[in-house]
Design an enzyme around this catalytic site. Structure first.
Site, PDB file in Angstrom:
ATOM      1  CG  ASP A   8      -2.144   0.852   1.000  1.00 53.01           C
ATOM      2  OD1 ASP A   8      -3.164   0.629   1.657  1.00 53.01           O
ATOM      3  OD2 ASP A   8      -2.065   1.740   0.130  1.00 53.01           O
TER       4      ASP A   8
HETATM    5  C1  GLC Z   1      -4.313   4.309  -0.305  1.00 53.64           C
HETATM    6  C2  GLC Z   1      -5.200   3.101  -0.119  1.00 53.64           C
HETATM    7  C3  GLC Z   1      -5.098   2.111  -1.244  1.00 53.64           C
HETATM    8  C4  GLC Z   1      -4.878   2.872  -2.539  1.00 53.64           C
HETATM    9  C5  GLC Z   1      -3.497   3.481  -2.452  1.00 53.64           C
HETATM   10  C6  GLC Z   1      -3.169   4.353  -3.677  1.00 53.64           C
HETATM   11  O1  GLC Z   1      -3.753   4.695   0.899  1.00 53.64           O
HETATM   12  O2  GLC Z   1      -5.105   2.405   1.110  1.00 53.64           O
HETATM   13  O3  GLC Z   1      -6.320   1.367  -1.282  1.00 53.64           O
HETATM   14  O4  GLC Z   1      -4.960   1.994  -3.653  1.00 53.64           O
HETATM   15  O5  GLC Z   1      -3.305   4.239  -1.275  1.00 53.64           O
HETATM   16  O6  GLC Z   1      -4.029   5.445  -3.704  1.00 53.64           O
END
Ligand code: GLC
Length: 736
Positions: free
Chosen positions: A264
């Protein structure tokens, strides 16, 4: 044959030979992907390998320009393709050709209980990602609905692992049919937003294997997902983006996952652990959106220069980076370097149709006393539409799933378009929640209204009094503290004093329909004063059209709840024994297996509206179930049949649910668990016999001592019903 022809033939022959020899293996798609991977790897320098495993921008990682290996481009999110983002900042790039189709939220998809629609959803959103030249879609999310306060439940598929498993597989397959990887998230145990970057989740192996992992496992083993996203939180003290247990032992070891593990954004925070504990691609570590740090810090990422230096000094074997690069090259050969993949399509009428169909089939009719719905335009001449959510844009906000939609039909517009000249539609705001929504530079229409609550309620009551019919449209929205990433709700109640308004409306007009737009359950103190109630989810671009078609009966509602609506928070396991939201960075899932209806059954708690509940404008009767055998041998299956009849006047779809309960087991088990379901279409007076086949796997539970799934001989009950509490017929059998 003339001389010239012979010479020509020989020339062609030689050219084809040399050409064949010249084409390197990694470019030759007559070779297997594994052969192409090894060849590409053998041609890459150490620097090129390290560049490939971490972000080079907000949403991309490097390819190998020298070898013609393309970059990898990720895109949010699970409900539509996010507007193009700046290189190293969360801000929107300001393109004018990236306004997408906004599909319904995944709770709505789950509420359809229709795997074919999940396939349609995945194919459609995959076409949009493909058209925008993204080869990884950062979705779907399948974290289990453990608390009604979780800000991101709207992005997930409910409280039951079996339903989420059945719905995620076709979605993944649909996305990947476009040569785009689905990146199933957030692996694992990301069941709240409070302290999501730090909380250490303590959960039994039984609850982990029986409740929190199954949807991920199905996505990997059945869906053949090409990517998984690690979660922010910790499990067993290790960050999920660098977790020995989840990534090496379970994902790779038990499930033989051959895809790529993507962090993430900001989920990696230690070079040593990231090298050895399962992550392949590091994203978002130092970007303005998530953590302090200078711009263009990509070379400072944990798996960038620090890792390269360890490799160059031989402190770490090159095989460690090769493992990661192999998984990434496999992604590349499955997507960007797969010459045969389709070319996608973007924001098309077909996608609008798909969005509308999913929305219509996901809307849940919770209550319909005196058959107040559907609205009958022969008798109704004046309709009052009341509530902020009738006009509020819901495709913007909520965090990373926010979209720049090509269009969004509001509920009010949908009702006006549908009712047209046949009846007068009058609107009153009723309450003021949030004036505007803005995310990634995408701004919603400004619906500022400075009147006092008293003025607003007085106006709404007056409008309601003068109408034949009142449709209140409220619920939650995508602002912080509601259905939004990064925070949880503070309580179960509706915000902005909606309860008082709904009660006021019920006093002045008995023909009141309450439409809740939300991704979570809400308290309904007025439930007995309101004849008709609809759960209408976040429906995306086609919201107003889908809602209007349900209200007017053009489409007969067939959705059923993918999660329980509790009466109060302490009726929920995570809150009764919890210990949501945890303290001092530790959270103990003490309710264990008993999430959702499993808790209600075990503690005999009546839900406001139970898991699997949803009404229709017609009625269905169930005949008596019959079973092929009263005894089941281990290697046999049982067939259970049940006749279902449409005894009403309208064609409709019914979701027939089958639950199984283990009468006696050495370890405690839920009273019953969803093990099969089927959605069927029946015309008035039509009867169909549904057939369910039960196998040994449907009877197993995870024994955390033996560390395997087992089924114990003994008696089992089969419950067949229209919801988890509306059981219409039962049979039992004995496992020998
Ligand atoms: C965010 C989310 C994830 C997302 C990523 C990119 O913090 O937790 O679901 O795809 O970052 O935006």
């Amino acid at each position: 044959m003339k001389k010239i022809q012979i010479i020509l033939f020989l020339n062609l022959f030689v050219i084809s030979l040399t050409a064949q020899n010249k084409l390197p293996v990694y470019l030759d798609d007559s070779k297997t992907i594994e052969e192409r991977i090894e060849d590409a790897l053998s041609r890459m320098t150490l620097e090129e390998k390290v560049k490939m495993i971490h972000a080079q921008s907000q949403f991309s990682s490097a390819g190998v320009p020298r070898l013609g290996i393309p970059e990898n481009w990720m895109t949010d999110g699970p409900h539509g393709i996010r507007a193009e983002v700046l290189w190293d900042d969360w801000g929107q790039a300001g393109w004018t050709n990236d306004s997408c189709m906004a599909f319904p939220a995944l709770t709505c998809l789950a509420a359809t209980w229709n795997p074919q629609l999940a396939a349609l959803y995945g194919k459609s959103i995959g076409e949009e990602a493909r058209y925008r030249n993204k080869n990884v879609l950062l979705g779907p999310g399948v974290n289990i609905y453990r608390t009604p306060l979780n800000g991101r439940n709207f992005e997930y598929m409910g409280e039951d692992p079996f339903l989420a498993s059945r719905m995620v597989v076709p979605y993944v397959q649909g996305v990947q049919s476009n040569g785009v990887a689905a990146c199933v998230k957030h692996f694992a145990l990301n069941n709240q937003e409070i302290d999501r970057h730090t909380v250490n989740v303590n959960v039994s192996d039984r609850a982990l294997y029986e409740i929190y992992l199954p949807a991920f496992k199905a996505a990997v083993i059945e869906g053949k997902a090409w990517a998984i996203m690690g979660a922010y939180n910790r499990y067993k003290g290790q960050w999920c983006c660098q977790n020995e247990y989840l990534l090496n032992n379970i994902l790779r070891g038990e499930w033989n996952f051959d895809g790529v593990v993507i962090s993430d954004w900001g989920g990696v925070n230690n070079t040593e652990q990231a090298i050895y504990q399962g992550i392949d691609m590091e994203f978002g570590t130092w970007t303005d959106g998530l953590a302090s740090g200078k711009r263009n810090v990509f070379d400072q990422y944990y798996l960038a220069t620090p890792f390269l230096e360890l490799l160059q000094s031989q402190k770490v074997k090159e095989e460690e980076v090769n493992k990661k690069v192999r998984n990434i090259l496999r992604l590349v050969f499955r997507t960007t370097m797969n010459r045969h993949r389709p070319f996608g399509s973007f924001a098309t009428p077909e996608h609008g149709l798909a969005a509308r169909q999913i929305a219509e089939e996901g809307i849940v009719l919770l209550q319909n006393k005196n058959n107040l719905l559907p609205l009958d335009l022969n008798t109704v001449k004046k309709v009052a539409v009341i509530g902020e959510n009738a006009v509020k844009m819901m495709t913007i906000g909520g965090g990373s799933s926010s979209l720049k939609a090509k269009y969004e039909i509001s509920p009010l517009d949908g009702i006006r378009n549908r009712i047209g000249s046949k009846a007068e539609v009058v609107y009153a705001r009723g309450y003021v929640g949030e004036a505007t929504a803005i995310q990634d530079g995408v701004k919603s229409s400004d619906i500022t209204d400075n009147r006092s609550p008293e003025e607003l309620i007085a106006e709404a009551s007056q409008v309601a009094k003068e109408a034949d019919y009142v449709i209140f449209i409220g619920g939650l929205n995508k602002h912080d503290g509601q259905d939004s990433e990064g925070n949880d709700r503070a309580n179960l109640e509706l915000p902005y004093k909606q309860d008082a308004l709904i009660s006021a409306l019920a006093k002045v007009n008995k023909n009141l329909v309450v439409v809740i737009i939300s991704g979570n359950a809400v308290a309904m103190p007025w439930v007995n004063d309101v004849p008709a109630i609809i759960e209408s989810w976040y429906l995306g671009s086609e919201a107003g059209n889908a809602l209007a078609s349900i209200l007017l009966g053009d489409c007969n509602p067939s959705g059923k709840l993918p999660f329980t609506f509790p009466v109060k928070l302490t009726d929920v396991g995570a809150h009764a024994v919890g210990d949501y939201p945890g303290k001092n960075g530790e959270e103990n899932y003490k309710e264990d297996l008993f999430a959702g209806y499993r808790w209600n059954d075990r503690n005999k708690i009546k839900a406001l509206f139970p898991f699997g509940h949803g009404l229709s404008y017609t009625q269905f009767t169930y005949g008596k179930a019959s079973i092929s055998n009263k005894f089941m041998q281990e290697n046999e299956t049982l067939t259970i049949t049940v006749p279902v009849k449409n005894t009403g006047k309208k064609t409709g779809k019914e979701i027939v649910q089958l639950y199984i309960g283990d009468e006696k087991s050495t370890l405690e088990r839920p009273v019953k668990e969803l093990k099969s379901f089927e959605k069927i279409l029946l015309h008035p007076e039509e009867e169909k016999t549904i057939e369910f086949v039960i196998s040994l796997n449907d009877l197993k539970f995870y024994d955390d001592e033996k560390r395997t799934w087992i089924a114990e001989p003994g008696k089992f009950k089969v419950y067949i019903g229209a919801s988890s509490t509306d059981i219409r017929t039962m049979v039992d059998f004995e496992l020998k």
